[in-house]
Scaffold this motif. Structure first.
Motif, PDB file in Angstrom:
ATOM      1  N   PRO A   1      10.802  -0.532   0.562  1.00 34.51           N
ATOM      2  CA  PRO A   1      10.319  -1.861   0.165  1.00 34.51           C
ATOM      3  C   PRO A   1      10.525  -2.948   1.214  1.00 34.51           C
ATOM      4  O   PRO A   1       9.998  -4.048   1.065  1.00 34.51           O
ATOM      5  CB  PRO A   1      11.154  -2.170  -1.095  1.00 34.51           C
ATOM      6  CG  PRO A   1      12.381  -1.349  -0.953  1.00 34.51           C
ATOM      7  CD  PRO A   1      11.949  -0.096  -0.252  1.00 34.51           C
ATOM      8  N   ASN A   2      11.267  -2.656   2.276  1.00 42.26           N
ATOM      9  CA  ASN A   2      11.582  -3.705   3.256  1.00 42.26           C
ATOM     10  C   ASN A   2      11.140  -3.400   4.681  1.00 42.26           C
ATOM     11  O   ASN A   2      10.792  -4.318   5.426  1.00 42.26           O
ATOM     12  CB  ASN A   2      13.104  -3.977   3.266  1.00 42.26           C
ATOM     13  CG  ASN A   2      13.590  -4.530   1.943  1.00 42.26           C
ATOM     14  OD1 ASN A   2      13.072  -5.508   1.434  1.00 42.26           O
ATOM     15  ND2 ASN A   2      14.600  -3.876   1.363  1.00 42.26           N
ATOM     16  N   SER A   3      11.144  -2.154   5.090  1.00 42.23           N
ATOM     17  CA  SER A   3      10.950  -1.843   6.504  1.00 42.23           C
ATOM     18  C   SER A   3       9.559  -2.205   7.013  1.00 42.23           C
ATOM     19  O   SER A   3       9.385  -2.515   8.193  1.00 42.23           O
ATOM     20  CB  SER A   3      11.210  -0.350   6.762  1.00 42.23           C
ATOM     21  OG  SER A   3      10.279   0.448   6.061  1.00 42.23           O
TER      22      SER A   3
ATOM     23  N   ILE B   1       8.228  -3.412  -8.407  1.00 40.98           N
ATOM     24  CA  ILE B   1       7.712  -2.100  -8.827  1.00 40.98           C
ATOM     25  C   ILE B   1       8.557  -0.954  -8.278  1.00 40.98           C
ATOM     26  O   ILE B   1       8.545   0.147  -8.830  1.00 40.98           O
ATOM     27  CB  ILE B   1       6.234  -1.917  -8.414  1.00 40.98           C
ATOM     28  CG1 ILE B   1       6.091  -1.886  -6.886  1.00 40.98           C
ATOM     29  CG2 ILE B   1       5.359  -2.987  -9.017  1.00 40.98           C
ATOM     30  CD1 ILE B   1       4.679  -1.564  -6.419  1.00 40.98           C
ATOM     31  N   SER B   2       9.301  -1.207  -7.192  1.00 40.87           N
ATOM     32  CA  SER B   2      10.141  -0.155  -6.617  1.00 40.87           C
ATOM     33  C   SER B   2      11.582  -0.226  -7.086  1.00 40.87           C
ATOM     34  O   SER B   2      12.384   0.649  -6.765  1.00 40.87           O
ATOM     35  CB  SER B   2      10.115  -0.251  -5.094  1.00 40.87           C
ATOM     36  OG  SER B   2      10.753  -1.447  -4.661  1.00 40.87           O
TER      37      SER B   2
ATOM     38  N   SER C   1       0.829  -1.202   0.000  1.00 41.85           N
ATOM     39  CA  SER C   1       0.000   0.000   0.000  1.00 41.85           C
ATOM     40  C   SER C   1       0.868   1.258   0.000  1.00 41.85           C
ATOM     41  O   SER C   1       0.642   2.187  -0.797  1.00 41.85           O
ATOM     42  CB  SER C   1      -0.907  -0.006   1.231  1.00 41.85           C
ATOM     43  OG  SER C   1      -1.580   1.221   1.375  1.00 41.85           O
ATOM     44  N   ALA C   2       1.862   1.300   0.874  1.00 44.82           N
ATOM     45  CA  ALA C   2       2.745   2.466   0.936  1.00 44.82           C
ATOM     46  C   ALA C   2       3.489   2.659  -0.378  1.00 44.82           C
ATOM     47  O   ALA C   2       3.613   3.787  -0.876  1.00 44.82           O
ATOM     48  CB  ALA C   2       3.731   2.302   2.097  1.00 44.82           C
ATOM     49  N   MET C   3       3.968   1.546  -0.957  1.00 42.76           N
ATOM     50  CA  MET C   3       4.721   1.645  -2.213  1.00 42.76           C
ATOM     51  C   MET C   3       3.819   2.045  -3.375  1.00 42.76           C
ATOM     52  O   MET C   3       4.242   2.803  -4.272  1.00 42.76           O
ATOM     53  CB  MET C   3       5.406   0.306  -2.503  1.00 42.76           C
ATOM     54  CG  MET C   3       6.405   0.366  -3.653  1.00 42.76           C
ATOM     55  SD  MET C   3       7.724   1.600  -3.397  1.00 42.76           S
ATOM     56  CE  MET C   3       8.627   0.826  -2.047  1.00 42.76           C
TER      57      MET C   3
END
Length: 341
Positions: A259-261, A159-160, A97-99
């Motif tokens: 993408p990871n946190s 996508i990032s 969602s954030a990305m």
């Protein structure tokens, strides 16, 4: 003889019943609010050891605001858990969602409202996919959501391009999430509002009661006329939507999308959900217990960090809390089952 029995048995039974009820009520009260007491004791200990740093309003408001994302994600998690389903994809949905908001808004120039709407819709789709595999193919929720969560993480990296994306519309950061009311970020009030909403839903609505009934025993619920699969489907979709909304809040909190946190929230959310099930309403996943559990864990980690303990204490605290919370919740459930029988 029957007349003697009728008159004498109340006089024998009343003292015994009166003596047994009072200790039981005190025991239940102590059990329900033990975690609240532990939170206050922990707060007092760190306040005595580090009064200037720990008791400062800056530290308190930071703890309340910065952990609102974890509270929201934990509340999203307890909905399917109440129905008896695990959702291990919540952290991946948050990250997606954030990305999505970052890519659509910061990179493609789509207005913030449109990017947020797409992100929430993706959360609903993830919930539908999870529910479809679980209910149609009868695959355990643990396996399905572990697989979909891993798949979503791969999509996020794709996508990032495995990069952090910044440049999200400042309106989300400044006015929606970070703005302070009485010195506390708005994010905390959103978490508190969802907590009140879920408390009302579980305790005072027919849909909430059906959800609890399904979690207690699916076959019994089905025989009672409750549409079990429909209830489980709705719970998983709600989990996906709320996780996506939490992702929006997370993007507003840090002003970017990593993408990871976001995946680091998975273990703390489960630890808080199971620890919360031992508090306020023991033996049941509940909103207030989850809220207390999150801040109990946060106070412990913040205090130990201020005392100079290395950062590995966070993993120790969350991992240990999860194992202990699951063990305690099982003990509570067994005791309630014995009391019921």
């Amino acid at each position: 003889m029957s007349q003697v029995h009728t008159e004498s048995s109340p006089t024998r039974m009343a003292p015994r019943g009166g003596a047994s009820r009072a200790p039981f009520q005190w025991a239940r009260f102590a059990e329900s609010f033990a975690l609240v007491g532990a939170l206050l004791i922990l707060f007092a200990i760190f306040g005595i050891l580090k009064p200037q740093a720990f008791l400062s309003w800056a530290n308190i408001s930071t703890m309340l605001g910065s952990q609102a994302v974890l509270v929201l994600l934990t509340l999203a998690l307890i909905i399917p858990l109440t129905a008896g389903d695990f959702d291990l994809s919540i952290a991946a949905t948050l990250t997606m969602s954030a990305m999505t908001i970052a890519v659509l808004n910061a990179q493609m120039g789509i207005p913030l409202a449109g990017a947020v709407a797409v992100a929430i819709a993706i959360g609903a789709i993830i919930g539908c996919v999870n529910a479809g595999f679980i209910l149609y193919f009868r695959i355990p929720s643990l396996i399905v959501t572990l697989g979909t969560g891993t798949f979503i993480n791969g999509l996020v990296l794709w996508i990032s391009n495995s990069n952090t994306i910044s440049g999200i519309d400042p309106f989300l950061v400044t006015y929606v999430v970070v703005t302070r009311v009485f010195g506390i970020p708005l994010a905390f009030y959103y978490a508190l509002g969802l907590c009140i909403l879920l408390w009302y839903f579980f305790g005072f609505t027919a849909a909430g009661r059906r959800l609890l009934f399904v979690g207690r025993g699916r076959e019994v619920a089905r025989l009672s006329g409750i549409p079990v699969d429909r209830v489980r489907f709705a719970a998983l979709v709600c989990s996906g939507v709320l996780s996506a909304i939490t992702g929006m809040m997370y993007a507003g909190t840090i002003g970017a999308a990593d993408p990871n946190s976001g995946n680091t929230f998975l273990l703390p959310a489960f630890a808080a959900a199971f620890l919360g099930a031992t508090s306020i309403t023991p033996g049941r996943f509940n909103a207030w217990g989850s809220l207390v559990a999150v801040y109990f864990l946060v106070i412990g980690i913040t205090g130990l960090t201020m005392l100079g303990i290395d950062t590995f204490v966070q993993n120790l605290f969350y991992g240990g809390a999860l194992v202990l919370a699951v063990a305690l919740s099982q003990l509570v459930r067994k005791r309630e089952a014995q009391d019921f029988s």
